[in-house]
Design a protein around this motif. Structure first.
Motif, short mmCIF file in Angstrom:
data_model
loop_
_atom_site.label_atom_id
_atom_site.label_comp_id
_atom_site.label_asym_id
_atom_site.label_seq_id
_atom_site.Cartn_x
_atom_site.Cartn_y
_atom_site.Cartn_z
N VAL A 44 -50.29 -6.80 -49.91
CA VAL A 44 -50.71 -6.49 -48.26
C VAL A 44 -49.96 -5.41 -47.59
CG1 VAL A 44 -51.36 -7.46 -45.99
CG2 VAL A 44 -52.07 -8.82 -48.27
N ASN A 56 -57.60 -12.80 -57.11
CA ASN A 56 -57.40 -12.98 -55.81
C ASN A 56 -56.32 -12.27 -54.93
OD1 ASN A 56 -57.58 -15.34 -53.60
ND2 ASN A 56 -55.59 -15.91 -54.17
N VAL A 103 -58.07 -8.87 -54.01
CA VAL A 103 -59.19 -9.49 -52.94
C VAL A 103 -58.27 -9.39 -51.72
CG1 VAL A 103 -60.89 -10.78 -51.97
CG2 VAL A 103 -60.89 -10.15 -54.39
N ALA A 104 -57.45 -10.33 -51.51
CA ALA A 104 -56.55 -10.59 -50.30
C ALA A 104 -55.99 -9.27 -49.68
CB ALA A 104 -55.32 -11.50 -50.58
N ALA A 124 -57.12 -6.11 -50.09
CA ALA A 124 -58.25 -5.40 -49.72
C ALA A 124 -58.77 -5.97 -48.46
CB ALA A 124 -59.35 -5.13 -50.71
N VAL A 125 -58.80 -7.20 -48.17
CA VAL A 125 -59.52 -7.79 -47.12
C VAL A 125 -58.55 -7.56 -45.83
CG1 VAL A 125 -60.18 -9.92 -46.02
CG2 VAL A 125 -60.97 -9.37 -48.05
N ALA A 126 -57.25 -7.69 -46.04
CA ALA A 126 -56.25 -7.46 -45.07
C ALA A 126 -56.33 -6.18 -44.46
CB ALA A 126 -55.02 -7.91 -45.33
N GLU A 149 -58.84 -4.34 -44.54
CA GLU A 149 -60.07 -3.98 -43.84
C GLU A 149 -60.19 -4.57 -42.51
OE1 GLU A 149 -64.73 -3.66 -45.02
OE2 GLU A 149 -63.75 -5.59 -45.42
N SER A 150 -59.43 -5.90 -42.44
CA SER A 150 -59.67 -6.68 -41.35
C SER A 150 -58.63 -6.07 -40.19
CB SER A 150 -58.98 -8.07 -41.35
OG SER A 150 -57.94 -8.04 -41.84
N ILE A 190 -64.08 -1.37 -47.13
CA ILE A 190 -64.50 -1.62 -48.53
C ILE A 190 -65.62 -0.96 -48.81
CG2 ILE A 190 -64.94 -3.24 -50.42
CD1 ILE A 190 -62.81 -5.09 -48.83
N ILE A 229 -67.32 -2.92 -54.83
CA ILE A 229 -66.63 -4.04 -55.45
C ILE A 229 -67.18 -3.61 -57.02
CG2 ILE A 229 -65.84 -6.13 -55.74
CD1 ILE A 229 -66.37 -6.46 -52.49
N ILE A 288 -61.44 -2.54 -56.56
CA ILE A 288 -62.15 -2.40 -55.08
C ILE A 288 -61.85 -1.12 -54.51
CG2 ILE A 288 -61.82 -3.57 -52.79
CD1 ILE A 288 -60.73 -6.11 -54.29
#
Length: 88
Positions: A15, A49, A52-53, A55-57, A59-60, A66, A69, A87
């Motif tokens: 992250v 996992n 994904v974690a 990439a989501v961090a 983006e958030s 993103i 995928i 991703i």
């Protein structure tokens, strides 16, 4: 830039790495690394996992969006396939 994640390092490491790719890094006595525009994060098997974690961090926090995928099941040298995620 491609970032391949594994389960050998904690999710928080990836992250922070992903965030630093988008914000740039400057350390004392070293060259400044410019921010990048596109980062491809990929993970195999149990590292999905983690990918994904990360990439989501990013983006958030509003550092990236993103766009795509992809999942696949490539053949491995051991003869057995393994799930993969990419991703962008």
């Amino acid at each position: 830039i491609d970032m391949k994640v594994t389960t050998k390092k904690p999710i928080s490491f990836y992250v922070r790495s992903a965030k630093s790719f988008f914000t740039g890094v400057e350390k004392e006595g070293e060259e400044k690394k410019e921010p990048c525009c596109i980062l491809n994060i990929s993970g195999l098997g149990e590292a999905i996992n983690t990918a994904v974690a990360a990439a989501v961090a990013v983006e958030s926090e509003g550092l990236a969006v993103i766009k795509k995928i992809e999942t696949s099941y490539p053949d491995m040298t051991s003869g057995r396939g393994c799930a993969r995620i990419l991703i962008t």
